[in-house]
Each structure stands twice: as C-alpha cells, then as structure tokens.
Design a protein around this motif. Structure first.
Motif, PDB file in Angstrom:
ATOM      1  N   ALA A  81       0.823  -1.202   0.000  1.00 52.56           N
ATOM      2  CA  ALA A  81       0.000   0.000   0.000  1.00 52.56           C
ATOM      3  C   ALA A  81       0.859   1.254   0.000  1.00 52.56           C
ATOM      4  N   HIS A  82       2.009   1.189   0.686  1.00 52.22           N
ATOM      5  CA  HIS A  82       2.915   2.333   0.732  1.00 52.22           C
ATOM      6  C   HIS A  82       3.490   2.635  -0.644  1.00 52.22           C
ATOM      7  N   ASP A  83       3.832   1.596  -1.404  1.00 55.59           N
ATOM      8  CA  ASP A  83       4.482   1.787  -2.704  1.00 55.59           C
ATOM      9  C   ASP A  83       3.954   0.745  -3.681  1.00 55.59           C
ATOM     10  N   PRO A  84       2.810   1.018  -4.348  1.00 51.62           N
ATOM     11  CA  PRO A  84       2.231   0.041  -5.277  1.00 51.62           C
ATOM     12  C   PRO A  84       3.149  -0.298  -6.453  1.00 51.62           C
ATOM     13  N   GLY A  85       4.144   0.559  -6.721  1.00 53.31           N
ATOM     14  CA  GLY A  85       5.069   0.289  -7.814  1.00 53.31           C
ATOM     15  C   GLY A  85       6.180  -0.669  -7.437  1.00 53.31           C
ATOM     16  N   LEU A  86       6.104  -1.232  -6.232  1.00 59.49           N
ATOM     17  CA  LEU A  86       7.145  -2.125  -5.739  1.00 59.49           C
ATOM     18  C   LEU A  86       6.725  -3.577  -5.969  1.00 59.49           C
ATOM     19  N   THR A  87       7.555  -4.326  -6.670  1.00 57.34           N
ATOM     20  CA  THR A  87       7.336  -5.762  -6.809  1.00 57.34           C
ATOM     21  C   THR A  87       8.106  -6.460  -5.702  1.00 57.34           C
ATOM     22  N   ILE A  88       7.377  -7.046  -4.757  1.00 56.35           N
ATOM     23  CA  ILE A  88       7.999  -7.638  -3.573  1.00 56.35           C
ATOM     24  C   ILE A  88       8.257  -9.119  -3.823  1.00 56.35           C
ATOM     25  N   GLU A  89       9.508  -9.517  -3.717  1.00 56.74           N
ATOM     26  CA  GLU A  89       9.896 -10.910  -3.883  1.00 56.74           C
ATOM     27  C   GLU A  89      10.341 -11.433  -2.518  1.00 56.74           C
ATOM     28  N   VAL A  90       9.545 -12.325  -1.942  1.00 55.71           N
ATOM     29  CA  VAL A  90       9.798 -12.811  -0.589  1.00 55.71           C
ATOM     30  C   VAL A  90      10.486 -14.179  -0.648  1.00 55.71           C
ATOM     31  N   ARG A  91      11.518 -14.311   0.133  1.00 52.08           N
ATOM     32  CA  ARG A  91      12.239 -15.581   0.259  1.00 52.08           C
ATOM     33  C   ARG A  91      12.247 -15.983   1.730  1.00 52.08           C
ATOM     34  N   MET A  92      11.897 -17.228   2.011  1.00 53.25           N
ATOM     35  CA  MET A  92      11.886 -17.720   3.382  1.00 53.25           C
ATOM     36  C   MET A  92      12.872 -18.861   3.523  1.00 53.25           C
ATOM     37  N   ASP A  93      13.682 -18.802   4.557  1.00 58.67           N
ATOM     38  CA  ASP A  93      14.675 -19.840   4.822  1.00 58.67           C
ATOM     39  C   ASP A  93      15.141 -19.661   6.261  1.00 58.67           C
ATOM     40  N   THR A  94      16.217 -20.328   6.622  1.00 61.91           N
ATOM     41  CA  THR A  94      16.769 -20.140   7.964  1.00 61.91           C
ATOM     42  C   THR A  94      17.465 -18.786   8.040  1.00 61.91           C
ATOM     43  N   SER A  95      17.641 -18.300   9.250  1.00 61.19           N
ATOM     44  CA  SER A  95      18.300 -17.002   9.441  1.00 61.19           C
ATOM     45  C   SER A  95      19.705 -17.006   8.851  1.00 61.19           C
ATOM     46  N   ARG A  96      20.443 -18.082   9.049  1.00 58.21           N
ATOM     47  CA  ARG A  96      21.817 -18.154   8.566  1.00 58.21           C
ATOM     48  C   ARG A  96      21.883 -18.090   7.044  1.00 58.21           C
ATOM     49  N   VAL A  97      20.999 -18.837   6.373  1.00 57.21           N
ATOM     50  CA  VAL A  97      20.981 -18.844   4.905  1.00 57.21           C
ATOM     51  C   VAL A  97      20.616 -17.468   4.368  1.00 57.21           C
ATOM     52  N   LEU A  98      19.626 -16.822   4.984  1.00 56.39           N
ATOM     53  CA  LEU A  98      19.191 -15.510   4.512  1.00 56.39           C
ATOM     54  C   LEU A  98      20.253 -14.448   4.753  1.00 56.39           C
ATOM     55  N   LEU A  99      20.945 -14.511   5.877  1.00 60.02           N
ATOM     56  CA  LEU A  99      21.994 -13.529   6.148  1.00 60.02           C
ATOM     57  C   LEU A  99      23.137 -13.683   5.149  1.00 60.02           C
ATOM     58  N   ASP A 100      23.481 -14.919   4.818  1.00 59.79           N
ATOM     59  CA  ASP A 100      24.524 -15.148   3.808  1.00 59.79           C
ATOM     60  C   ASP A 100      24.078 -14.596   2.451  1.00 59.79           C
ATOM     61  N   ALA A 101      22.803 -14.816   2.099  1.00 62.04           N
ATOM     62  CA  ALA A 101      22.285 -14.302   0.833  1.00 62.04           C
ATOM     63  C   ALA A 101      22.294 -12.781   0.818  1.00 62.04           C
ATOM     64  N   PHE A 102      21.962 -12.162   1.940  1.00 63.71           N
ATOM     65  CA  PHE A 102      22.004 -10.707   2.045  1.00 63.71           C
ATOM     66  C   PHE A 102      23.433 -10.194   1.867  1.00 63.71           C
ATOM     67  N   ASP A 103      24.386 -10.842   2.506  1.00 66.24           N
ATOM     68  CA  ASP A 103      25.787 -10.421   2.400  1.00 66.24           C
ATOM     69  C   ASP A 103      26.313 -10.568   0.972  1.00 66.24           C
ATOM     70  N   ARG A 104      25.744 -11.499   0.206  1.00 66.77           N
ATOM     71  CA  ARG A 104      26.152 -11.665  -1.205  1.00 66.77           C
ATOM     72  C   ARG A 104      25.428 -10.695  -2.129  1.00 66.77           C
ATOM     73  N   GLY A 105      24.528  -9.888  -1.604  1.00 68.08           N
ATOM     74  CA  GLY A 105      23.806  -8.928  -2.432  1.00 68.08           C
ATOM     75  C   GLY A 105      22.589  -9.492  -3.126  1.00 68.08           C
ATOM     76  N   GLU A 106      22.128 -10.672  -2.697  1.00 66.80           N
ATOM     77  CA  GLU A 106      20.979 -11.306  -3.344  1.00 66.80           C
ATOM     78  C   GLU A 106      19.654 -10.799  -2.778  1.00 66.80           C
ATOM     79  N   LEU A 107      19.682 -10.140  -1.640  1.00 64.70           N
ATOM     80  CA  LEU A 107      18.478  -9.612  -1.006  1.00 64.70           C
ATOM     81  C   LEU A 107      18.666  -8.136  -0.686  1.00 64.70           C
ATOM     82  N   ASP A 108      17.590  -7.368  -0.823  1.00 72.33           N
ATOM     83  CA  ASP A 108      17.636  -5.955  -0.444  1.00 72.33           C
ATOM     84  C   ASP A 108      17.479  -5.775   1.055  1.00 72.33           C
ATOM     85  N   ALA A 109      16.760  -6.676   1.690  1.00 70.43           N
ATOM     86  CA  ALA A 109      16.551  -6.609   3.140  1.00 70.43           C
ATOM     87  C   ALA A 109      16.289  -8.011   3.660  1.00 70.43           C
TER      88      ALA A 109
END
Length: 284
Positions: free
Chosen positions: A114-142
């Motif tokens: 609702a805040h930004d309808p022009g945003l395409t949100i791609e959600v990924r769910m995994d363990t905290s460790r896997v997601l943090l590694d993916a974030f550090d590699r630049g694969e996730l914005d947040a």
C-alpha cells in the motif's frame, strides 16, 4: 552555461497564466514576496525582464512572450522525468526467516504494498543463517532474521523469547530421555534448546529430526514430544511446561532487519516495513 531553477520557472509561468502575483502565490502555497524573489532570480539569470508589472496590471514583457513556450516545455519535461522515476516498477527482495514469520507477515506485506504500489515484492523464506549469507552476497535488499551470533549491526525490531511447549496431555516418565521434536541440525532454535538441556545435564532424544515445521508442530500438538518454540509462534493448544518438567530457561534473542538501501524511496519502504512488524507482532 545558464541553468534554470524549476521553482523559479514554475513561478514565472504561474504569474503569467494568472496575471497576478497574489493568485500565483496562493496556487503555489507560497507568499507574494517569495514569488517575486524567484521571478527576480530567474530574470537575473537570463538577463531579461520577463514580466511587466504596474499597479493595475501584470503582463508578459516582449522577452517573456518569447520565453513562455520554452518554459512550459521545460516544466513538462521535468514532470515527465519525475513521473518516469516514480511510476516505474521496482523489485524489492525481502528475506524473512521461517522461524520469525508469524501471523503479522500478511499485514506487513500489505502495508508495504500500500505504501508503494510500484514495488514488486519478492519474498524468500529460509533459515536465518541462509538468509543472512544471501544478504551479504547482495541477493536480497533486506532480511528480517533472528540474531544468532555476535554480529551487532542491523536494526532491532524487537525481542524474541523462547519457551518449552507441549500438549497438555504430554507425559514424560522420570528417568527416561526427554522426547524432543526438532528440525534439521542447522535450526537455530534446536541449537538453543539442546545446549540448554546439555548444560542442565538433562538427557534427551530427538524424534521427527529433520522434519518440516508442520511435522514438528503436529508431533508436539499430538502429545508425542516436546519442543522449544518462540513464545509468539507456539502451536495453538500447547502450553509452556518448563516448570512442570523442571526444564532450564531458554535465552532470549532479537529480531533484526538488515538492509544497505540508501535512496529515500527505499528507506521509506524500510521504515514502513519496520513499523508494520513492530505494530502487528503479537506480544510475547
């Protein structure tokens, strides 16, 4: 090279169209004095008088009549450029740890959309460790994860408390190993639970090891085993049994959001995300 100030050009065109400094100021949400200053700055930059002003009339000068069409095109180009930036769809890669995701997630994503309808949100769910590694590699914005190490960066969204949960009918015979339902060995909650049991010299055995989250929930709800859960996410119908069975307390941790986005639009989306999580997560 002469450059044009958008606000000054807008003031000139508005005065020309309305033939009034007072009405131009009202339309632009400004003051007559501020409009005059902007027009004077534009005229000084161009070296031309653009508006002829008398006590009874406001009209274009000869140079203003020449400049007016170009000024309108300049403002139109400025508006098109802004429209292109703010209407283009952008991708936002968001990681949410499976053991963090709770009933607030639909609300969180709805608020972000609702805040930004022009945003395409791609959600990924995994363990905290896997997601943090993916974030550090630049694969996730947040990434919204449970803090599981000594890394201290990231924005803290709130505390995370744990407890021992079982079905009311769960029975544990004295002298037998505690039947523990747990996910795969990489699960952070499993590590917290087993370390606490070992530190308390409490024998335990795992059942449903490596199963899915739904299998663990089913085993606990059916009274077949006990498990450590976030107090937010304990299965409905289960009860906290640490006192009942003399089990050790489990250390608390934090829910943290990581992001390196710096542009104003993305930072505003992140603020919306953090606010939605804090406002809608159930109390522990």
């Amino acid at each position: 090279m002469t450059t044009l100030d958008v606000d000054a050009v807008q003031a000139f065109v508005t005065v020309a169209d309305l033939q009034s400094f007072t009405r131009a100021a009202e339309l632009l949400g400004s003051t007559q004095g501020a409009i005059s200053v902007k027009l004077k700055r534009l005229e000084d930059r161009l070296g031309q008088r653009l508006i002829e002003r008398t006590p009874r009339s406001v009209r274009l000068s000869a140079q203003g009549a020449v400049f007016i069409d170009g000024a309108r095109e300049f403002l139109a180009a400025h508006d098109r450029a802004l429209a292109g930036v703010f209407s283009a769809r952008r991708h936002f890669g968001l990681g949410i740890a499976a053991h963090v995701a709770g009933p607030e997630v639909p609300t969180l994503l709805a608020r972000l959309n609702a805040h930004d309808p022009g945003l395409t949100i791609e959600v990924r769910m995994d363990t905290s460790r896997v997601l943090l590694d993916a974030f550090d590699r630049g694969e996730l914005d947040a990434a919204i994860i449970r803090r599981e190490d000594d890394r201290r960066d990231g924005e803290v969204l709130g505390p995370e408390h744990f407890g021992w949960f079982a079905a009311p009918q769960f029975a544990h015979r004295q002298g037998e190993p505690l039947r523990l339902a747990a996910l795969a060995p990489a699960c952070g909650v499993r590590d917290i639970a087993t370390r606490a049991l070992d530190a308390g010299s409490i024998p335990w055995t795992e059942v449903f090891l490596g199963g899915t989250s739904s299998m663990v929930t089913a085993a606990v709800s059916a009274g077949l085993a006990i498990s450590a859960f976030s107090c937010r996410l304990a299965p409905p119908g289960t009860v906290e049994v640490s006192h009942r069975f003399g089990l050790p307390p489990l250390p608390s941790t934090e829910i943290v959001m990581f992001s390196t986005l710096t542009d104003a639009r993305s930072r505003e989306a992140l603020r919306t995300l953090a606010t939605a999580f804090r406002e809608h997560r159930p109390s522990s």
